[in-house]
Motif scaffolding. Structure first.
Motif, PDB file in Angstrom:
ATOM      1  N   HIS A 102      56.631  35.421   9.968  1.00 56.11           N
ATOM      2  CA  HIS A 102      57.754  34.645   9.446  1.00 56.11           C
ATOM      3  C   HIS A 102      59.045  34.990  10.180  1.00 56.11           C
ATOM      4  N   ILE A 103      59.299  36.308  10.307  1.00 54.00           N
ATOM      5  CA  ILE A 103      60.536  36.749  10.946  1.00 54.00           C
ATOM      6  C   ILE A 103      60.522  36.357  12.424  1.00 54.00           C
ATOM      7  N   PHE A 104      59.408  36.668  13.114  1.00 48.66           N
ATOM      8  CA  PHE A 104      59.319  36.360  14.534  1.00 48.66           C
ATOM      9  C   PHE A 104      59.468  34.859  14.778  1.00 48.66           C
ATOM     10  N   GLY A 105      58.719  34.069  14.014  1.00 49.11           N
ATOM     11  CA  GLY A 105      58.749  32.613  14.190  1.00 49.11           C
ATOM     12  C   GLY A 105      60.131  32.038  13.959  1.00 49.11           C
ATOM     13  N   ALA A 106      60.791  32.483  12.882  1.00 48.71           N
ATOM     14  CA  ALA A 106      62.088  31.913  12.538  1.00 48.71           C
ATOM     15  C   ALA A 106      63.150  32.242  13.589  1.00 48.71           C
ATOM     16  N   TYR A 107      63.231  33.518  13.988  1.00 51.54           N
ATOM     17  CA  TYR A 107      64.282  33.875  14.940  1.00 51.54           C
ATOM     18  C   TYR A 107      63.989  33.352  16.336  1.00 51.54           C
ATOM     19  N   PHE A 108      62.706  33.276  16.701  1.00 57.52           N
ATOM     20  CA  PHE A 108      62.351  32.656  17.979  1.00 57.52           C
ATOM     21  C   PHE A 108      62.784  31.187  17.998  1.00 57.52           C
ATOM     22  N   GLY A 109      62.521  30.501  16.895  1.00 56.58           N
ATOM     23  CA  GLY A 109      62.886  29.084  16.803  1.00 56.58           C
ATOM     24  C   GLY A 109      64.382  28.871  16.892  1.00 56.58           C
ATOM     25  N   VAL A 110      65.139  29.675  16.144  1.00 59.35           N
ATOM     26  CA  VAL A 110      66.592  29.534  16.151  1.00 59.35           C
ATOM     27  C   VAL A 110      67.147  29.869  17.533  1.00 59.35           C
ATOM     28  N   MET A 111      66.572  30.886  18.177  1.00 61.73           N
ATOM     29  CA  MET A 111      66.999  31.251  19.531  1.00 61.73           C
ATOM     30  C   MET A 111      66.743  30.100  20.501  1.00 61.73           C
ATOM     31  N   MET A 112      65.565  29.504  20.384  1.00 64.57           N
ATOM     32  CA  MET A 112      65.233  28.356  21.235  1.00 64.57           C
ATOM     33  C   MET A 112      66.206  27.207  21.012  1.00 64.57           C
ATOM     34  N   SER A 113      66.522  26.963  19.751  1.00 59.80           N
ATOM     35  CA  SER A 113      67.467  25.902  19.414  1.00 59.80           C
ATOM     36  C   SER A 113      68.823  26.199  20.055  1.00 59.80           C
ATOM     37  N   TRP A 114      69.194  27.470  20.083  1.00 58.61           N
ATOM     38  CA  TRP A 114      70.468  27.883  20.661  1.00 58.61           C
ATOM     39  C   TRP A 114      70.433  27.705  22.181  1.00 58.61           C
ATOM     40  N   ILE A 115      69.324  28.100  22.815  1.00 52.52           N
ATOM     41  CA  ILE A 115      69.185  27.964  24.265  1.00 52.52           C
ATOM     42  C   ILE A 115      69.207  26.492  24.683  1.00 52.52           C
ATOM     43  N   LEU A 116      68.436  25.680  23.962  1.00 56.53           N
ATOM     44  CA  LEU A 116      68.279  24.280  24.365  1.00 56.53           C
ATOM     45  C   LEU A 116      69.494  23.424  24.051  1.00 56.53           C
ATOM     46  N   PHE A 117      70.236  23.788  23.005  1.00 54.70           N
ATOM     47  CA  PHE A 117      71.272  22.866  22.562  1.00 54.70           C
ATOM     48  C   PHE A 117      72.646  23.503  22.437  1.00 54.70           C
ATOM     49  N   ARG A 118      72.916  24.531  23.253  1.00 53.27           N
ATOM     50  CA  ARG A 118      74.203  25.179  23.160  1.00 53.27           C
ATOM     51  C   ARG A 118      75.342  24.198  23.340  1.00 53.27           C
ATOM     52  N   SER A 119      75.207  23.396  24.387  1.00 48.26           N
ATOM     53  CA  SER A 119      76.307  22.471  24.677  1.00 48.26           C
ATOM     54  C   SER A 119      75.940  21.051  24.262  1.00 48.26           C
ATOM     55  N   GLY A 120      76.964  20.312  23.951  1.00 47.11           N
ATOM     56  CA  GLY A 120      76.763  18.878  23.705  1.00 47.11           C
ATOM     57  C   GLY A 120      75.928  18.548  22.500  1.00 47.11           C
ATOM     58  N   LEU A 121      76.199  19.193  21.396  1.00 49.96           N
ATOM     59  CA  LEU A 121      75.511  18.831  20.163  1.00 49.96           C
ATOM     60  C   LEU A 121      76.097  17.554  19.613  1.00 49.96           C
ATOM     61  N   GLU A 122      75.277  16.535  19.537  1.00 56.35           N
ATOM     62  CA  GLU A 122      75.780  15.320  18.898  1.00 56.35           C
ATOM     63  C   GLU A 122      75.518  15.402  17.403  1.00 56.35           C
ATOM     64  N   PRO A 123      76.275  14.651  16.648  1.00 54.75           N
ATOM     65  CA  PRO A 123      75.991  14.610  15.213  1.00 54.75           C
ATOM     66  C   PRO A 123      74.613  13.974  14.984  1.00 54.75           C
ATOM     67  N   ARG A 124      73.806  14.561  14.164  1.00 58.37           N
ATOM     68  CA  ARG A 124      72.479  13.986  13.920  1.00 58.37           C
ATOM     69  C   ARG A 124      72.266  13.716  12.436  1.00 58.37           C
ATOM     70  N   HIS A 125      73.335  13.283  11.790  1.00 63.21           N
ATOM     71  CA  HIS A 125      73.218  12.999  10.358  1.00 63.21           C
ATOM     72  C   HIS A 125      72.179  11.920  10.096  1.00 63.21           C
ATOM     73  N   GLU A 126      72.146  10.967  11.001  1.00 66.47           N
ATOM     74  CA  GLU A 126      71.214   9.856  10.789  1.00 66.47           C
ATOM     75  C   GLU A 126      69.782  10.373  10.728  1.00 66.47           C
ATOM     76  N   LYS A 127      69.451  11.261  11.640  1.00 68.47           N
ATOM     77  CA  LYS A 127      68.074  11.741  11.713  1.00 68.47           C
ATOM     78  C   LYS A 127      67.679  12.620  10.537  1.00 68.47           C
ATOM     79  N   GLU A 128      68.639  13.338   9.969  1.00 69.35           N
ATOM     80  CA  GLU A 128      68.287  14.215   8.863  1.00 69.35           C
ATOM     81  C   GLU A 128      68.277  13.493   7.528  1.00 69.35           C
ATOM     82  N   ARG A 129      68.586  12.223   7.541  1.00 68.54           N
ATOM     83  CA  ARG A 129      68.562  11.434   6.318  1.00 68.54           C
ATOM     84  C   ARG A 129      67.140  11.381   5.762  1.00 68.54           C
ATOM     85  N   SER A 130      66.991  11.572   4.476  1.00 64.78           N
ATOM     86  CA  SER A 130      65.686  11.407   3.844  1.00 64.78           C
ATOM     87  C   SER A 130      65.804  10.273   2.835  1.00 64.78           C
TER      88      SER A 130
END
Lengths: 359, 359, 359
Positions: free
Chosen positions: A174-202
């Motif tokens: 759980h710990i490894f998976g979560a922090y690896f994922g967040v790190m990847m998200s940080w690496i891949l999307f550091r710059s140029g985060l667009e708003p993604r409210h539309e996509k998170e809509r349920s």
């Protein structure tokens, strides 16, 4: 599925997947055999089979449907979950075999290897939750392979060098998976985060699909936490099952309570229910080999539910500001922080036990 | 979730839930321990574990999704089901422990206690079906605690004073749950019943979600009816499993048949399929320790399906006129009347068996 | 449900279903008893019970929900699946009892008979997939009874005259079911095929419901392929479970890969994922008693996924032109062709094994 990718990117998925599968077939052909009947007779298949099926439901259906709340990405969530898990388990069987059971140039596959491979795949699927909806399938696949490699290497180091027990090392997924994922998200999307409210809509219906995922994870979590405990330690297996059950029950109470308390208008948030209800299973999983009293499991579940709900309420919406990254499914709040809590609880219980033993 | 309650009411849920959980933690800390390894060795965990998981799916997912047909209340149905069940199982573990296994000031928790607690929670969830959509969560919680208290007390009286077997007393959960729920509905809503046609409206998709609940209840019902039968009575366990399976199959046939027959235009009603298909499981459950021939199970299932379908067609829509109360999920027709049928069948079989034995 | 039938047709369902159920009750009353406790003691109920429940989930929920993708027919798919399966299992218990275990005028029912009846019902449900959405329930019921009769007769001929093993004969259910269904579709709809594009339309949500069916079939398929293998052949049971698991994993990879490759714009088709992912389970099932190496299972799964995807891409849309018939759920591509592939693989492995043994 997922119409937002460029055709060139989508064109890379088939060759990559086929190449990987061909390599796996070659490795399996030279290295992997089924367990021999003698070994199986001592430890009948049926002893672990029902729990293995429970874990499979969690990995392929639970994680897949938990993420269907993304309105425009719901089918892709369950579809890519299936694809990534299918490749990750084959990869994990090979890696675990190399590191832990490589004898006379052969890897023996049996129920225990499949169960272990499922847990490694779960670790990769948790990582995936952090980047879901903003990565293309090629990135998802490569990331999963890297995560499983890192996670099994981590288990090997812990077990071989630090003499950590199997169950204690593997539950760090759980710990490894979560922090690896967040790190990847940080690496891949550091710059140029667009708003993604539309996509998170349920919507009403995707929330219910997501709830199916939640409930299957919830119900089968005792199997997830107890499957790697040897059948010879029946008392420990039983306490793992009961602790997980009680802890999950109290994190449901925490999710409802603190979701309403932290809302200005006392409203219960569906996302908190879907996710924080599971935090107790995570925390108890990490601490499972130390918990020996029911009330401790209930307290850990309550605390995990609290931390997870607060994470969803205050940290998840501000992650882009705080850490310059984005965590689609909130894996930090479901797996990351409750996992750390479980680890701390594990540490405290061990210290208390040894101090009371020496008195 | 559930936007129709006043903020003041919603504000009362968190303190109540937290207070209950704190009391439970205190009681668990002083009184509850895990079963000892010696006891477990004689009766391995795995013998009952798979069935326990089946019952868990029924309680947390089956009942939760069966009630999702309420269009505007679908998420709340599954959410509150989870909350109420989570608190009810903890309460039931404590109550069952006090009444049936309180030795040297300690309650021992193991697979059997968890399974029994799940059945008690099921009883409370059946009651909840009668008042769903018109009660606030605080009322639901208090009602569930009262129901579990009443049900376990009832089991204790039956087992201790009237020497009724464990399985015969606990399977009355359908009858107790249904009539308790209908009574509560009568007490709470005697006066001032507004029309609630809007709330009972379902759509294509919520009907399918509800069908998921139905099918999981249907598939795992044999575990529900056989789990409390001791592993040493293998013949009885097998006949319980097979009887439940055959009875459910024939109540499906009854639901389709009598739904079409009683409709002026020969149309099959979805609600009848979703609910009356399960009536056979209820009836056989109540009679389970007496049924010794497959054909008897099939006849009971057919009769239960008939009674349940007629209940949905003629009694449910007229309950407000007849009894001045309203039964949202039709628990009277799914659990109440088929339960009575099972009880009568139990009585008749026992009389026939003893008269043929004395001849 | 299914508003497109004439009232007169719908009027025929209740009498037919009730007549069948009455005949079944009469036959059960005269012929069927539960297994005796002595037989059960040697082979405890629990050994096969968990797998039996997995198969039940596949038959009643998996097949039922796999077909929910039909937008206007989704509830009927799961509803008629339940009705047909409920009658087919009772019919299969009787037929299997007559043909294989009729001693002293009695049929003994136990876990094995129920499991076998579930597999026969699965065979009838596969056939149903070919004609779904264009047949009335009366036709569906009669077809299912005929299919179960044909399939059990086929098993009896293979086992009695050709000395084929139980597991090898019963696993032909995929091939028998698929070709029986397509033949029925050809007989019933040779002339006057209207366009039914409207009916085959799916939407975002029905695709997810269908995915629930896919995933439950996927997860529990190892139980489906191993349940008829005797508990005394533990090595064989283990290799059946592992082979099915590995084969399913590689057919998922094949489905994603070849769905994207054969699409002009590299787009992955949801229907391919929902269906071709299961082809590996079918192919390995037919070849299950011959596969003794993991890599063979993976190769078979990959080939089955390829064939199934190609079938959905090129054969299914052109079936009306090629064979003048229509296959609603594409059972030819999911069960028919992968089944033949498995059968060919079985033959090749056996020949190779015997030639290497004689060397």
């Amino acid at each position: 599925m997922a119409p937002q990718y460029a055709p060139s990117l989508r064109g890379r998925l088939p060759p990559l997947a086929l190449l990987l599968e061909t390599i796996f077939i070659a490795l399996f052909a030279f290295l992997v055999e089924y367990e021999e009947a003698e070994i199986i007779k001592e430890n009948p298949v049926t002893h672990i089979y029902a729990e293995f099926q429970d874990v499979q439901v969690m990995v392929f259906l639970g994680f897949g449907f938990l993420a269907t709340f993304l309105f425009r990405y719901s089918f892709s969530s369950s579809g890519f979950n299936l694809l990534v898990a299918s490749l990750a388990v084959q990869w994990a069987i090979l890696l675990n075999g190399f590191l832990f059971s490589f004898h006379h140039g052969k890897i023996r596959v049996g129920m225990k290897s499949l169960a272990e491979a499922n847990l490694c795949a779960a670790s990769a699927l948790i990582s995936m939750g952090a980047v879901l909806g903003k990565t293309n399938p090629v990135q998802l696949l490569l990331m999963a392979l890297l995560e499983v490699l890192g996670f099994t290497a981590n288990c090997w180091i812990l077990q071989t060098w630090l003499k950590v027990q199997l169950v204690d090392s593997i539950m760090l997924l759980h710990i490894f998976g979560a922090y690896f994922g967040v790190m990847m998200s940080w690496i891949l999307f550091r710059s140029g985060l667009e708003p993604r409210h539309e996509k998170e809509r349920s919507d009403r219906k995707t929330d219910l699909f997501s709830m199916i995922g939640t409930l299957f994870l919830w119900v089968f979590w005792p199997s997830f936490n107890s499957i790697m405990i040897s059948q010879s330690l029946l008392g420990r297996k039983l306490s793992a099952i009961c602790s997980t059950y009680l802890s999950l029950a109290s994190s449901v109470v925490a999710a409802f309570t603190f979701s309403a308390v932290t809302s200005p208008r006392g409203k219960i948030n569906k996302v908190h229910i879907q996710n924080a209800s599971l935090a107790g299973g995570v925390a108890v999983g990490v601490a499972v080999s130390a918990i020996d009293m029911p009330w401790i499991a209930i307290v850990i579940g309550l605390a995990a539910g609290l931390i997870s709900t607060l994470g969803f309420r205050y940290i998840k919406p501000n992650m882009e500001l705080l850490f310059k990254c984005h965590d689609t499914c909130g894996v930090l709040s479901v797996h990351g922080m409750p996992g750390i809590l479980g680890w701390v609880a594990h540490f405290i219980i061990r210290v208390t036990q040894s101090s009371s033993a020496t008195e």
